[in-house]
Enzyme design. Structure first.
Site, PDB file in Angstrom:
ATOM      1  N   HIS A  32      56.344  24.940  46.269  1.00  0.00           N
ATOM      2  CA  HIS A  32      56.210  25.578  44.955  1.00  0.00           C
ATOM      3  C   HIS A  32      57.252  24.972  44.016  1.00  0.00           C
ATOM      4  O   HIS A  32      57.751  23.876  44.269  1.00  0.00           O
ATOM      5  CB  HIS A  32      56.340  27.101  45.084  1.00  0.00           C
ATOM      6  CG  HIS A  32      57.625  27.531  45.722  1.00  0.00           C
ATOM      7  ND1 HIS A  32      58.778  27.731  45.009  1.00  0.00           N
ATOM      8  CD2 HIS A  32      57.940  27.756  47.025  1.00  0.00           C
ATOM      9  CE1 HIS A  32      59.752  28.081  45.838  1.00  0.00           C
ATOM     10  NE2 HIS A  32      59.263  28.101  47.070  1.00  0.00           N
ATOM     11  N   ALA A  33      57.602  25.650  42.955  1.00  0.00           N
ATOM     12  CA  ALA A  33      58.446  25.079  41.895  1.00  0.00           C
ATOM     13  C   ALA A  33      59.795  24.541  42.370  1.00  0.00           C
ATOM     14  O   ALA A  33      60.151  23.403  42.063  1.00  0.00           O
ATOM     15  CB  ALA A  33      58.662  26.108  40.788  1.00  0.00           C
TER      16      ALA A  33
END
Length: 88
Positions: A15-16
């Site tokens: 993810h980020a």
């Protein structure tokens, strides 16, 4: 060209935060560095490209590097994947 295949082990996938970590590691090198997942290939120096793949835990990804420092780049990315608990 050098390449390595990983299995994503991080519970939240890539993810980020982990995507940012990988992009920062890749951006230190001159070589063209790509990440392939599920038939799609993106530039590993592009945060939006990496995040667009939606890589989940258990996924198989391939990181490839081509250029003058490809071996160093791949070794650094392998180290990053391991140290950050992202994959093996």
């Amino acid at each position: 060209m050098a390449q390595k295949t990983f299995t994503v082990t991080a519970d939240s996938g890539i993810h980020a935060r982990p995507a940012t970590t990988l992009v920062q590691a890749a951006s230190k090198f001159d070589s063209d560095i790509n990440l392939e997942f599920n038939g799609k290939t993106v530039n590993l120096k592009s945060i939006m490209g990496v995040m667009s793949l939606g890589i989940q835990k258990g996924a198989t990804i391939t990181i490839s590097a081509e250029g003058s420092d490809e071996a160093d780049a791949l070794a650094a990315l392998e180290d990053t994947m391991s140290k950050e608990g992202l994959g093996e």
